[in-house]
Structure formats: structure tokens, C-alpha cells
Design an enzyme around this catalytic site. Structure first.
Site, PDB file in Angstrom:
ATOM      1  N   LYS A  82       0.934  -1.349  -0.088  1.00  0.00           N
ATOM      2  CA  LYS A  82      -0.072   0.018  -0.011  1.00  0.00           C
ATOM      3  C   LYS A  82       0.794   1.304   0.066  1.00  0.00           C
ATOM      4  CE  LYS A  82      -3.867  -2.261   2.432  1.00  0.00           C
ATOM      5  NZ  LYS A  82      -4.487  -2.534   1.205  1.00  0.00           N
ATOM      6  N   CYS A  83       1.922   1.136  -0.979  1.00  0.00           N
ATOM      7  CA  CYS A  83       2.745   2.361  -1.014  1.00  0.00           C
ATOM      8  C   CYS A  83       2.695   2.974  -2.180  1.00  0.00           C
ATOM      9  CB  CYS A  83       4.147   1.713  -0.711  1.00  0.00           C
ATOM     10  SG  CYS A  83       5.487   2.803  -0.670  1.00  0.00           S
ATOM     11  N   GLY A  84       3.262   4.288  -2.511  1.00  0.00           N
ATOM     12  CA  GLY A  84       3.254   4.683  -3.551  1.00  0.00           C
ATOM     13  C   GLY A  84       4.243   4.201  -4.538  1.00  0.00           C
TER      14      GLY A  84
END
Length: 164
Positions: free
Chosen positions: A35-37
Site C-alpha cells: 500500500k505504498c506509492g
């Protein structure tokens, strides 16, 4: 521990990933999060694995190490992580169970990487990349800003693959 091949970690789907099984092969070790850029980098990592390692017994081994250390961006269970990576990015490279990669509680592999690479090589976010040569030594590391398909990463991977 004297080289990367001296480590083993629990596998995402059970069992153990014993790095000694890859002795003589270059490794690209990456701390990952779903759930990271930077999560779309899974696609580039899978491409590196498919291009330089999956079907070559002497080729590159990409190893993903999920971690919830940065921004709590890997909150899922092993099953959720595996399903996410497979469904969204077709990840087929080896993945470990979720681990701690920073600070005093960092797993021994990441303490070793920090020792070998120096203070600045310690991961400060998700998707740090650590390139290991055929001798099991750290030869280069990259921040998350270096995409797996960037010229610098691809050139470094080529160099360790061709160095026999």
C-alpha cells in the site's frame, strides 16, 4: 555472517527461503509493501526476474521482503500479501514472510546489509534495493526513487550477471 548466502528467512507461503540455495547467483533483495506509492515497482521487479533470472539457473534472483515498518503500508497477512502481489503484478519471484527491516529489531539480513552498505544504505522507506554479486557481497544499493527498470538498476544488474 560473511555473505548474503549465509541467511535464510521464512517464506511467504511457508517453508524457508535458504539463500544458500542460490549460491553463485546474483541477488536483488527488496523491502516491499502493498500500500505504498512505490508499490507499482513490483511490475518492474517481476520484469527483472522474468528477463534475467526465472529461467536461467545462473541468473538473477529477485527476493521480496514485505515489511510494515514504513507508514504501516504492509498490514496484511501472508495470504493477503501473496494474493495481492500475484493478482495485481503477477509476482512469481521468491517472497519472504513479513519482516522488520529497520532499527534495533531489524532482521539479521538487514543489519548485515546496513553494515556492508554503510549508514546511508539503511532503508528509510519501502522498496530499497540491494544488489548482491555472485560471491554474496553487496555491490550496490538503490533508494526507492530508482525504479527497477531505470538505466542505473538495469546496468548494475547486467554487470553482476556478466561477472563470472
Amino acid at each position: 555472517m560473511t555473505c548474503a548466502y549465509d541467511f535464510s528467512l521464512p517464506g511467504l507461503e511457508g517453508g524457508t527461503l535458504d539463500f544458500s540455495a542460490w549460491r553463485g547467483r546474483p541477488l536483488l533483495i527488496v523491502n516491499t509493501a502493498s500500500k505504498c506509492g512505490f508499490t507499482p515497482q513490483y511490475e518492474g521487479l517481476q520484469h527483472l526476474w522474468a528477463t534475467f533470472g526465472r529461467n536461467d539457473p545462473d541468473g538473477l534472483v529477485v527476493i521480496g521482503i514485505p515489511s510494515n515498518d514504513f507508514g504501516k503500508q504492509e498490514p496484511g497477512s501472508a495470504k493477503e500479501i501473496g494474493t495481492f502481489c500475484s493478482r495485481n503484478y503477477g509476482v512469481g519471484f521468491p517472497m519472504t514472510a513479513k519482516e522488520t527491516v529497520k532499527g534495533g529489531d531489524a532482521i539479521p539480513l538487514f543489519r548485515w546489509l546496513a553494515h556492508e552498505g554503510g549508514f546511508l544504505s539503511r532503508p528509510r522507506w519501502n522498496f530499497y534495493k540491494y544488489l548482491i554479486d555472485r560471491e554474496g557481497k553487496l555491490v550496490r544499493w538503490f533508494t526507492p526513487l530508482a525504479r527497477p527498470d531505470s538505466a542505473g538498476v538495469v546496468e548494475a544488474v547486467h554487470r553482476v550477471i556478466l561477472d563470472r
